[in-house]
Design an enzyme around this catalytic site. Sequence first.
Site, PDB file in Angstrom:
ATOM      1  N   SER A   1      25.696  32.805  40.248  1.00 33.12           N
ATOM      2  CA  SER A   1      26.408  33.921  40.860  1.00 33.12           C
ATOM      3  C   SER A   1      27.433  33.415  41.871  1.00 33.12           C
ATOM      4  O   SER A   1      28.578  33.883  41.916  1.00 33.12           O
ATOM      5  CB  SER A   1      25.409  34.852  41.550  1.00 33.12           C
ATOM      6  OG  SER A   1      26.069  35.976  42.083  1.00 33.12           O
TER       7      SER A   1
ATOM      8  N   THR B   1      27.799  41.579  41.617  1.00 30.21           N
ATOM      9  CA  THR B   1      26.987  41.615  42.828  1.00 30.21           C
ATOM     10  C   THR B   1      26.308  40.266  43.008  1.00 30.21           C
ATOM     11  O   THR B   1      25.828  39.656  42.040  1.00 30.21           O
ATOM     12  CB  THR B   1      25.992  42.798  42.838  1.00 30.21           C
ATOM     13  OG1 THR B   1      25.261  42.754  44.069  1.00 30.21           O
ATOM     14  CG2 THR B   1      25.021  42.765  41.665  1.00 30.21           C
ATOM     15  N   GLU B   2      26.318  39.771  44.247  1.00 35.79           N
ATOM     16  CA  GLU B   2      25.896  38.403  44.542  1.00 35.79           C
ATOM     17  C   GLU B   2      24.492  38.080  44.042  1.00 35.79           C
ATOM     18  O   GLU B   2      24.187  36.924  43.748  1.00 35.79           O
ATOM     19  CB  GLU B   2      25.914  38.141  46.061  1.00 35.79           C
ATOM     20  CG  GLU B   2      27.257  38.214  46.712  1.00 35.79           C
ATOM     21  CD  GLU B   2      27.528  39.580  47.296  1.00 35.79           C
ATOM     22  OE1 GLU B   2      27.491  40.576  46.537  1.00 35.79           O
ATOM     23  OE2 GLU B   2      27.778  39.654  48.506  1.00 35.79           O
ATOM     24  N   ASN B   3      23.629  39.092  44.006  1.00 38.03           N
ATOM     25  CA  ASN B   3      22.251  38.816  43.627  1.00 38.03           C
ATOM     26  C   ASN B   3      22.061  38.621  42.127  1.00 38.03           C
ATOM     27  O   ASN B   3      20.937  38.392  41.694  1.00 38.03           O
ATOM     28  CB  ASN B   3      21.304  39.896  44.165  1.00 38.03           C
ATOM     29  CG  ASN B   3      21.703  41.292  43.746  1.00 38.03           C
ATOM     30  OD1 ASN B   3      22.873  41.660  43.850  1.00 38.03           O
ATOM     31  ND2 ASN B   3      20.763  42.063  43.273  1.00 38.03           N
ATOM     32  N   GLY B   4      23.160  38.694  41.342  1.00 38.15           N
ATOM     33  CA  GLY B   4      23.035  38.229  39.969  1.00 38.15           C
ATOM     34  C   GLY B   4      23.267  39.221  38.859  1.00 38.15           C
ATOM     35  O   GLY B   4      22.596  39.154  37.822  1.00 38.15           O
TER      36      GLY B   4
END
Lengths: 232, 232, 245, 245
Positions: free
Chosen positions: A99, A57-60
């Site tokens: 990320s 997930t892009e947020n890490g």
Amino acid sequence: MNAIKSANYEDIKLSNAQIAWRAAQDIADGAYVNLGIGFPEMVARYQPPGREAIFHTENGILDFGEAPPAGEEDWDLINAGKKAVTLNPGAAFFHHADSFAMVRGGHLDVAILGAYQVAQNGDLANWSVGAKGVPAVGGAMDLVHGAKRVAVLTEHITRKGEPKLLERCTLPLTGVGCVTRIYTSLAVIDIENARFVLREKLPAISLEGLQSLTGAELVIDGLVTDLNVPEL
Amino acid sequence: MNAIKSANYEDIKLSNAQIAWRAAQDIADGAYVNLGIGFPEMVARYQPPGREAIFHTENGILDFGEAPPAGEEDWDLINAGKKAVTLNPGAAFFHHADSFAMVRGGHLDVAILGAYQVAQNGDLANWSVGAKGVPAVGGAMDLVHGAKRVAVLTEHITRKGEPKLLERCTLPLTGVGCVTRIYTSLAVIDIENARFVLREKLPAISLEGLQSLTGAELVIDGLVTDLNVPEL
Amino acid sequence: MDKTIASPAEAVAGIADRAVVMIGGFGGSGAPIELIHALIDRYVKTGSPKNLTVVNNNAGNGHVGLAALIEVGMVRKLICSFPRSADPRVFTEKYLAGEIELELVPQGTLAERIRAGGAGIPAFYTPTSYGTELAEGKPVAEFEGRPYVRERWLKADFALVKAHVADTHGNLTYNKAARNFNPLMCMAARTTIVQASRIVPPGGIDPEHVVTPGIFVSQVVEVPDPAQEEELNRAGAVYPEGTSP
Amino acid sequence: MDKTIASPAEAVAGIADRAVVMIGGFGGSGAPIELIHALIDRYVKTGSPKNLTVVNNNAGNGHVGLAALIEVGMVRKLICSFPRSADPRVFTEKYLAGEIELELVPQGTLAERIRAGGAGIPAFYTPTSYGTELAEGKPVAEFEGRPYVRERWLKADFALVKAHVADTHGNLTYNKAARNFNPLMCMAARTTIVQASRIVPPGGIDPEHVVTPGIFVSQVVEVPDPAQEEELNRAGAVYPEGTSP
């Protein structure tokens, strides 16, 4: 599109869950996968037995899992859609630059995204419906030029019955020539040499019927098999 | 340069330790500092009482301390000169890209480097003596364009008695217009508006004597004080 | 998913002639000695891989590790920032004899080029090296009145990396300053081969403490009690053993 | 050296009108609510700071935190990737009324621009946004036959950051995915102001586990049990309290 075709469409089309199920069958064991916010997130539920994909997930987070039970959310542990998630053993946290190094650097095996429109040359429009309202892009433009394989999940036509698979996108682009496979509510279509190549279609629709719901030529190049998906 | 001047130079000049001591007096409490390999490393020993600088090493440590006793080295805990070091409380490890983000991004308060030559416009030559041999640059070119303040520690003249402070460097450059202060074995000199501005000199040498050992004009702009350094 | 490989020999079996190989470490700290020596063993037995391009901060020290790789003749070109060491004779002699090519890169630019390779950034601007001979031939641009040099990403076919703890998914931690170039090289290679002092099951590393997430790692091989280059050199070691320095 | 500040109010006292302020967080996770609210308190009392340019991934949710900062009228321009949320009304209304400027940046480009600002990289090339309206007016270059867009660094006067544990030197850890933009923003601001759930003496954080080294941090203020934006919104909170949404 005329009304009769649209009515028929509603009768035979796959549900979102079924489209997600079909996409999940193409994810290899050990693949690193990013699922777009919303409907594509359902793909995670349908991993074939014995295969283990790792979700990014892009947020890490790498290797996050299901949502926690209501009331047990940790609001520091969310996905790109800001929904609470849990961790699988082997998970890792990292900051946004790392990320998107994963994304942009070609480390993801597949990104599976929603679409407003896809063109036969692989152009994707999925972030803006044009002038009005507040535009929002998030990570979509990074994902389409980063993942080794960019696949789209989509209804075959819009609610108004208009085709979403087109010769040229008319909405603002997310990325140029980036999509290689489309899982629709009626068919599985590859993009090769700037053409839609039909791979699978529902038995309930004829080739002509499918073509009439598609805004660009469907090319037959090799076998077209039945798109068989379980009830879900 | 004639031999008499050189002989006199050896009698009056500061030792490396004394030059390092003088440079240490200009480091503020809480400053983040990078010390070049070799002689500049001595600056760490002479922090004035009550002041605490934090030392950075390019290979990925902030707040390292003295060398450990012989036999107690951990060879995964070394500085940029590949010498074993220890950690102070509050130390941190990081990878090389983060380390040079600190350097290039202007986060270091001061870098203190050695020099082959310094020009009056702030050009520095300290990495290559020209054609022969194996060239090696390390982090010097990053440091000179990164730290907020770049200072040089150097003998005032070469072993052959030739000036190291020049109108133009003749050796390959490390950086352009980067040095702002020079601590030599005879004087403290600032670089301002592409001129050497004399700030301090040893009482034992006359202004004319100092000028004769310097390859460019020494400008007087404000007070010139005595360079007073303890025996070390 | 289990990325564990049984031995260093198996881990390095796929490295081909002319490959670009990033080797982690700064001097001896973080240098994957056992992986390098396994590669040398293969070359001694089979004559391959040869004509390698190696990316490392340095050029080896003494007659073990990277120095040994150069000494046996496997390296065609070295990309590094500082080809000097306590005992740099192996590289120096080959270099002065014209038997090895050198691309000298400032240390921070080297790190950033590798990171850029891993992050999908084909080029970036840096103030470093502007106005020096290391910037010759490179495009220059001004931003806010200050000149910068354009540098390209650096990628590799393989990275050889030394970690402290790995899990079977390839998540890694490092030991102290042995971190250095290792996490960056993991990102920039098509195939990243890691030796770790210990391999644990998934969940054996706190997700907060993972330095290299497993997505950047292809293979992990356990090498308990790995050699330290510095200690080998102080003991006068030569690799392969029995050869004369 | 001790970077501890007694209160959020003191920590934000130096932020001037027209400052560029990066605010950490992704949605509510990692959002420094108490620092933002302290800034609002100052504005309510003194009329300053105003005309701020704010950098955040989002545009606020509900009527607390960033949404409240916008709602009270302190923000002139927002640089973000995704100005939508469960309740985006505050931003949406100001935007549609032309009362706030929006610079929309793809999320990965936003992260990389901030990192570049912190790392002294004035510009870099990315494939992201090529051929789209978000690339209009930006230089394009080809590398190995593929087109890329040139993007500029992003720097700030101040960063407001939420950490988990800080030591008095400013070394930081974060809680889970609350890490997100926070470590990058620490690097890219002239003054970085951090709220942490706990402040410990130097040595209280294992050097291996430091995520943000103290060199990137100017001030730390302890805020035990910090608010979560999501929980405030579920409770219908409005800031400043007593104002009507």
